[in-house]
Design a protein around this motif. Sequence first.
Motif, PDB file in Angstrom:
ATOM      1  N   THR A  79       8.802   0.569  -1.614  1.00  0.00           N
ATOM      2  CA  THR A  79       8.676  -0.625  -0.782  1.00  0.00           C
ATOM      3  C   THR A  79       7.520  -0.455   0.187  1.00  0.00           C
ATOM      4  O   THR A  79       7.391   0.592   0.824  1.00  0.00           O
ATOM      5  N   GLU A  80       6.693  -1.463   0.254  1.00  0.00           N
ATOM      6  CA  GLU A  80       5.599  -1.441   1.224  1.00  0.00           C
ATOM      7  C   GLU A  80       5.940  -2.466   2.296  1.00  0.00           C
ATOM      8  O   GLU A  80       6.003  -3.663   2.028  1.00  0.00           O
ATOM      9  N   LEU A  81       6.206  -1.961   3.489  1.00  0.00           N
ATOM     10  CA  LEU A  81       6.596  -2.860   4.587  1.00  0.00           C
ATOM     11  C   LEU A  81       5.389  -3.218   5.427  1.00  0.00           C
ATOM     12  O   LEU A  81       4.653  -2.336   5.865  1.00  0.00           O
ATOM     13  N   LYS A  82       5.246  -4.489   5.660  1.00  0.00           N
ATOM     14  CA  LYS A  82       4.146  -4.934   6.505  1.00  0.00           C
ATOM     15  C   LYS A  82       4.613  -4.869   7.957  1.00  0.00           C
ATOM     16  O   LYS A  82       5.629  -5.450   8.311  1.00  0.00           O
ATOM     17  N   ILE A  87       0.493  -1.411   6.884  1.00  0.00           N
ATOM     18  CA  ILE A  87       1.538  -1.394   5.852  1.00  0.00           C
ATOM     19  C   ILE A  87       2.049   0.034   5.728  1.00  0.00           C
ATOM     20  O   ILE A  87       1.254   0.963   5.648  1.00  0.00           O
ATOM     21  N   VAL A  88       3.373   0.176   5.699  1.00  0.00           N
ATOM     22  CA  VAL A  88       3.937   1.515   5.541  1.00  0.00           C
ATOM     23  C   VAL A  88       4.675   1.589   4.201  1.00  0.00           C
ATOM     24  O   VAL A  88       5.271   0.613   3.768  1.00  0.00           O
ATOM     25  N   GLY A  89       4.586   2.752   3.561  1.00  0.00           N
ATOM     26  CA  GLY A  89       5.306   2.933   2.294  1.00  0.00           C
ATOM     27  C   GLY A  89       4.392   2.928   1.084  1.00  0.00           C
ATOM     28  O   GLY A  89       4.800   3.294  -0.006  1.00  0.00           O
ATOM     29  N   GLY A  90       3.150   2.533   1.297  1.00  0.00           N
ATOM     30  CA  GLY A  90       2.198   2.544   0.188  1.00  0.00           C
ATOM     31  C   GLY A  90       1.181   3.659   0.399  1.00  0.00           C
ATOM     32  O   GLY A  90       1.549   4.799   0.668  1.00  0.00           O
ATOM     33  N   LYS A  91      -0.070   3.293   0.326  1.00  0.00           N
ATOM     34  CA  LYS A  91      -1.109   4.315   0.462  1.00  0.00           C
ATOM     35  C   LYS A  91      -1.476   4.590   1.922  1.00  0.00           C
ATOM     36  O   LYS A  91      -2.123   5.568   2.247  1.00  0.00           O
ATOM     37  N   MET A  92      -1.054   3.688   2.799  1.00  0.00           N
ATOM     38  CA  MET A  92      -1.373   3.889   4.215  1.00  0.00           C
ATOM     39  C   MET A  92      -0.331   4.781   4.878  1.00  0.00           C
ATOM     40  O   MET A  92       0.862   4.655   4.609  1.00  0.00           O
ATOM     41  N   GLY A 226      21.349  -7.887   4.964  1.00  0.00           N
ATOM     42  CA  GLY A 226      20.305  -8.883   4.729  1.00  0.00           C
ATOM     43  C   GLY A 226      18.944  -8.505   5.291  1.00  0.00           C
ATOM     44  O   GLY A 226      17.979  -9.231   5.121  1.00  0.00           O
ATOM     45  N   ASN A 227      18.850  -7.375   5.986  1.00  0.00           N
ATOM     46  CA  ASN A 227      17.550  -6.958   6.521  1.00  0.00           C
ATOM     47  C   ASN A 227      16.945  -5.911   5.572  1.00  0.00           C
ATOM     48  O   ASN A 227      17.425  -4.776   5.499  1.00  0.00           O
ATOM     49  N   SER A 228      15.900  -6.311   4.878  1.00  0.00           N
ATOM     50  CA  SER A 228      15.329  -5.399   3.870  1.00  0.00           C
ATOM     51  C   SER A 228      14.234  -4.515   4.460  1.00  0.00           C
ATOM     52  O   SER A 228      13.641  -3.708   3.764  1.00  0.00           O
ATOM     53  N   ARG A 229      13.963  -4.681   5.771  1.00  0.00           N
ATOM     54  CA  ARG A 229      12.846  -3.929   6.365  1.00  0.00           C
ATOM     55  C   ARG A 229      13.351  -2.674   7.063  1.00  0.00           C
ATOM     56  O   ARG A 229      13.484  -2.619   8.282  1.00  0.00           O
ATOM     57  N   VAL A 230      13.635  -1.664   6.238  1.00  0.00           N
ATOM     58  CA  VAL A 230      14.194  -0.423   6.773  1.00  0.00           C
ATOM     59  C   VAL A 230      13.276   0.755   6.443  1.00  0.00           C
ATOM     60  O   VAL A 230      12.804   0.879   5.315  1.00  0.00           O
ATOM     61  N   MET A 231      13.019   1.588   7.453  1.00  0.00           N
ATOM     62  CA  MET A 231      12.292   2.843   7.245  1.00  0.00           C
ATOM     63  C   MET A 231      13.233   3.980   7.629  1.00  0.00           C
ATOM     64  O   MET A 231      14.016   3.843   8.569  1.00  0.00           O
ATOM     65  N   MET A 259      14.707   9.470  -4.410  1.00  0.00           N
ATOM     66  CA  MET A 259      15.993   8.759  -4.458  1.00  0.00           C
ATOM     67  C   MET A 259      15.879   7.303  -4.023  1.00  0.00           C
ATOM     68  O   MET A 259      16.634   6.450  -4.461  1.00  0.00           O
ATOM     69  N   THR A 260      14.957   7.065  -3.075  1.00  0.00           N
ATOM     70  CA  THR A 260      14.902   5.720  -2.496  1.00  0.00           C
ATOM     71  C   THR A 260      13.479   5.159  -2.522  1.00  0.00           C
ATOM     72  O   THR A 260      12.510   5.913  -2.535  1.00  0.00           O
ATOM     73  N   HIS A 261      13.407   3.849  -2.515  1.00  0.00           N
ATOM     74  CA  HIS A 261      12.103   3.173  -2.468  1.00  0.00           C
ATOM     75  C   HIS A 261      11.677   2.917  -1.028  1.00  0.00           C
ATOM     76  O   HIS A 261      10.583   2.417  -0.779  1.00  0.00           O
ATOM     77  N   LEU A 262      12.559   3.247  -0.075  1.00  0.00           N
ATOM     78  CA  LEU A 262      12.252   2.954   1.332  1.00  0.00           C
ATOM     79  C   LEU A 262      11.220   3.956   1.876  1.00  0.00           C
ATOM     80  O   LEU A 262      11.206   5.119   1.460  1.00  0.00           O
TER      81      LEU A 262
END
Length: 339
Positions: A79-82, A87-92, A226-231, A259-262
């Motif tokens: 998951t890439e969270l803006k 953006i966190v979770g991707g390449k940044m 319902g909150n999908s924005r978790v780190m 284990m997780t996409h977060l």
Amino acid sequence: MLLVLKLSAGEEERAALKARLDATGAVYRVENHGGREVWSLHGSVPPIDECAGLPGVERALLPGDGYLLASRALHPDPTELKLGNTIVGGKMFLLAAGPCAVESKEQMEICAKAAKAAGAAVLRGGSFKPRTSPYSFQGLGAEGLMIHRKAADAHGLLMMSEVLDRQDLPAVGEIADILQVGSRNMQNFPLLKELGKQAKPVLLKRGLAATREEFLLAAEYVLAGGNSRVMLCERGVRSFDPALRHTLDLGSVVLLKQMTHLPVLVDPSHAAGRRELVLPMARAAAAAGADGLMLEIHPDPARALSDGPQALLPRELMALKADLERILPVAGKSLGEES
Ligand code: PEP
Ligand code: MN
């Protein structure tokens, strides 16, 4: 047991599944989680291998594996969270820095300036502090939130602050950009449920004696609400050796990423407890594939009202920037700054 139904499951398969479960006497509840139909079974349930092969079933999970929404099983890509312009979770790679506790305007101004210069996108700082002793500084409360907000805004940083209790949520939720749940609250289920109703991102810290399953199930509470924005944030676990405040579990960072996409951040400050150990552990976390770091800094650690011994000086944080620029390419990441 949880049965995740195939997206293609039709009425015929549902009827066959129901018939099989009724025959064993299983009790079940059907719910929708993240767009997937999930049957949670109780009572006399067929063995897991059989369940996995029942009509319409994509996956059967035991209760301990039930971090459906946090798991990679249904969400293979990270998951890439803006967060603001970052953006966190991707390449940044996300850098969050700031004092343990918000103490004054001057302190926050120095910290915000240092955080920005070091490439951080987030200014951390607690205004509601979870202190081991009731006689220790408990935070400035609402006044601290305002000081924090102004310092973050003045330097184009996002504000991350801890929510200690459900009753603080309206105040912190209104002002902060990222809501932090501390280690001691990882299993505060009523709080996690409330955070599930929030639109703001949540940083969930691992409990100091929590297993990875418990950690992911705590995240699941927020996601299921319902909150999908978790780190997630690894901050060390309690071990037998008091030489370190906690033991930084970097193996867990690697495992959690599988284990997780977060997104998984690391807080080496609370793990180390001692300034001289923080930077090497921060570098190791970056090399291990963490999605970001959270670090405590203070302009005058000897006078800090909390966690002074582990606080980096602004210039020490600055030194990390150059190290991260060299290390992060190995992990396929680069420092993502708020622009
Ligand atoms: C913090 O980050 O301010 C904090 C209190 O850390 P932890 O919850 O990990 O102890
Ligand atoms: Mn602290």
